[in-house]
Scaffold this motif. Structure first.
Motif, PDB file in Angstrom:
ATOM      1  N   ARG A  26       0.839  -1.210   0.000  1.00  0.00           N
ATOM      2  CA  ARG A  26       0.000   0.000   0.000  1.00  0.00           C
ATOM      3  C   ARG A  26       0.865   1.248   0.000  1.00  0.00           C
ATOM      4  N   ARG A  27       1.904   1.263   0.819  1.00  0.00           N
ATOM      5  CA  ARG A  27       2.801   2.431   0.871  1.00  0.00           C
ATOM      6  C   ARG A  27       3.503   2.625  -0.465  1.00  0.00           C
ATOM      7  N   THR A  28       3.858   1.543  -1.107  1.00  0.00           N
ATOM      8  CA  THR A  28       4.482   1.621  -2.424  1.00  0.00           C
ATOM      9  C   THR A  28       3.539   2.283  -3.425  1.00  0.00           C
ATOM     10  N   LEU A  29       2.295   1.857  -3.429  1.00  0.00           N
ATOM     11  CA  LEU A  29       1.319   2.427  -4.367  1.00  0.00           C
ATOM     12  C   LEU A  29       1.055   3.901  -4.075  1.00  0.00           C
ATOM     13  N   VAL A  30       0.992   4.261  -2.794  1.00  0.00           N
ATOM     14  CA  VAL A  30       0.788   5.672  -2.430  1.00  0.00           C
ATOM     15  C   VAL A  30       1.957   6.510  -2.941  1.00  0.00           C
ATOM     16  N   GLN A  31       3.177   6.033  -2.732  1.00  0.00           N
ATOM     17  CA  GLN A  31       4.355   6.777  -3.180  1.00  0.00           C
ATOM     18  C   GLN A  31       4.395   6.896  -4.699  1.00  0.00           C
ATOM     19  N   LEU A  32       4.098   5.805  -5.379  1.00  0.00           N
ATOM     20  CA  LEU A  32       4.109   5.859  -6.845  1.00  0.00           C
ATOM     21  C   LEU A  32       2.990   6.734  -7.384  1.00  0.00           C
ATOM     22  N   ARG A  33       1.866   6.770  -6.692  1.00  0.00           N
ATOM     23  CA  ARG A  33       0.773   7.649  -7.112  1.00  0.00           C
ATOM     24  C   ARG A  33       1.239   9.107  -7.019  1.00  0.00           C
ATOM     25  N   ALA A  34       2.014   9.424  -5.983  1.00  0.00           N
ATOM     26  CA  ALA A  34       2.504  10.802  -5.798  1.00  0.00           C
ATOM     27  C   ALA A  34       3.643  11.123  -6.761  1.00  0.00           C
ATOM     28  N   GLY A  36       4.750   9.111  -9.472  1.00  0.00           N
ATOM     29  CA  GLY A  36       4.599   8.631 -10.842  1.00  0.00           C
ATOM     30  C   GLY A  36       5.607   7.558 -11.193  1.00  0.00           C
ATOM     31  N   ARG A  37       6.871   7.889 -11.023  1.00  0.00           N
ATOM     32  CA  ARG A  37       7.959   6.971 -11.359  1.00  0.00           C
ATOM     33  C   ARG A  37       9.099   7.276 -10.408  1.00  0.00           C
ATOM     34  N   CYS A  38       9.766   6.253  -9.923  1.00  0.00           N
ATOM     35  CA  CYS A  38      10.913   6.504  -9.056  1.00  0.00           C
ATOM     36  C   CYS A  38      11.831   5.292  -9.046  1.00  0.00           C
ATOM     37  N   ASP A  86      11.424  -2.290 -13.776  1.00  0.00           N
ATOM     38  CA  ASP A  86      12.607  -2.561 -14.588  1.00  0.00           C
ATOM     39  C   ASP A  86      13.724  -2.991 -13.635  1.00  0.00           C
ATOM     40  N   ARG A  87      13.961  -4.285 -13.562  1.00  0.00           N
ATOM     41  CA  ARG A  87      14.976  -4.807 -12.631  1.00  0.00           C
ATOM     42  C   ARG A  87      16.385  -4.332 -12.990  1.00  0.00           C
ATOM     43  N   ASP A  88      16.671  -4.196 -14.270  1.00  0.00           N
ATOM     44  CA  ASP A  88      18.022  -3.789 -14.683  1.00  0.00           C
ATOM     45  C   ASP A  88      18.353  -2.368 -14.239  1.00  0.00           C
ATOM     46  N   HIS A  89      17.407  -1.458 -14.443  1.00  0.00           N
ATOM     47  CA  HIS A  89      17.632  -0.046 -14.079  1.00  0.00           C
ATOM     48  C   HIS A  89      17.067   0.297 -12.705  1.00  0.00           C
ATOM     49  N   GLN A  90      16.393  -0.649 -12.090  1.00  0.00           N
ATOM     50  CA  GLN A  90      15.758  -0.497 -10.775  1.00  0.00           C
ATOM     51  C   GLN A  90      14.865   0.740 -10.729  1.00  0.00           C
ATOM     52  N   VAL A  91      13.964   0.804 -11.700  1.00  0.00           N
ATOM     53  CA  VAL A  91      12.990   1.896 -11.796  1.00  0.00           C
ATOM     54  C   VAL A  91      11.593   1.287 -11.757  1.00  0.00           C
ATOM     55  N   VAL A  92      10.699   1.964 -11.041  1.00  0.00           N
ATOM     56  CA  VAL A  92       9.331   1.484 -10.872  1.00  0.00           C
ATOM     57  C   VAL A  92       8.379   2.592 -11.292  1.00  0.00           C
ATOM     58  N   ARG A  93       7.317   2.222 -11.987  1.00  0.00           N
ATOM     59  CA  ARG A  93       6.266   3.188 -12.325  1.00  0.00           C
ATOM     60  C   ARG A  93       4.919   2.486 -12.293  1.00  0.00           C
ATOM     61  N   LEU A  94       3.880   3.276 -12.070  1.00  0.00           N
ATOM     62  CA  LEU A  94       2.522   2.721 -12.065  1.00  0.00           C
ATOM     63  C   LEU A  94       2.078   2.407 -13.481  1.00  0.00           C
ATOM     64  N   ARG A  95       1.276   1.387 -13.597  1.00  0.00           N
ATOM     65  CA  ARG A  95       0.623   1.074 -14.865  1.00  0.00           C
ATOM     66  C   ARG A  95      -0.844   1.473 -14.753  1.00  0.00           C
TER      67      ARG A  95
END
Length: 177
Positions: A26-34, A36-38, A86-95
């Protein structure tokens, strides 16, 4: 040429509750919602800040959050097509599918979201005023002020119910520092 809008992406309630059943997800989704990508490091820091008030946070907690996100939670969210990881670049974004979880994140008693409760009460009040204005019996006998006051009281009641429903969260935010 007419451009079509994509169909809304649905998610089964059991899957939604399973995905939202973990605090770190849940915290992950809240952060990504704020954000976008990190990066995974930024996401880890944000989740750690939400889990502890210690400054600086303990390194063991940071490592625990990092490992659980990398090994468990992000792969689970990616498998559900809620995040792109993206495991290689260790970047996460919401779909786009992550929006379907909002209905379950903001759920209120009665199976509706709080926004739906507010909307329904407001629309009922407006319908009451319209029917009074159009002299539709039996509402034509009522004073518009009475319907307005009752509608506003009902909206206030929904607000009070929302605060009551989330009272433990507010208590924790205010007093557990």
């Amino acid at each position: 040429m007419q451009q079509s809008t994509p169909a809304p992406v649905e998610i089964e309630p059991t899957e939604a509750y399973e995905l939202l059943g973990n605090d770190r997800r849940r915290r992950t989704l809240v952060q990504l919602r704020a954000a976008g990508r990190c990066s995974l490091a930024e996401l880890t820091d944000a989740v750690v800040r939400r889990e502890t008030s210690e400054r600086p946070p303990p390194e063991r907690l940071r490592q625990s959050v990092y490992n659980s996100l990398r090994q468990t939670h992000l792969p689970r969210l990616a498998a559900a097509d809620v995040v792109a990881y993206d495991r290689d670049h260790q970047v996460v974004r919401l779909r786009r599918r992550a929006r379907a979880l909002d209905r379950y994140r903001h759920a209120a008693p009665g199976g509706m979201t709080w926004a739906e409760w507010y909307r329904n009460v407001a629309v009922a009040g407006l319908w009451g005023l319209l029917l009074i204005h159009l002299d539709v019996p039996p509402l034509a006998e009522l004073d518009g002020l009475v319907v307005t006051v009752v509608s506003l009281a009902a909206l206030a009641g929904v607000g009070i119910a929302r605060v009551w429903h989330r009272r433990w969260l507010y208590r924790r935010l205010l007093f557990d520092r």
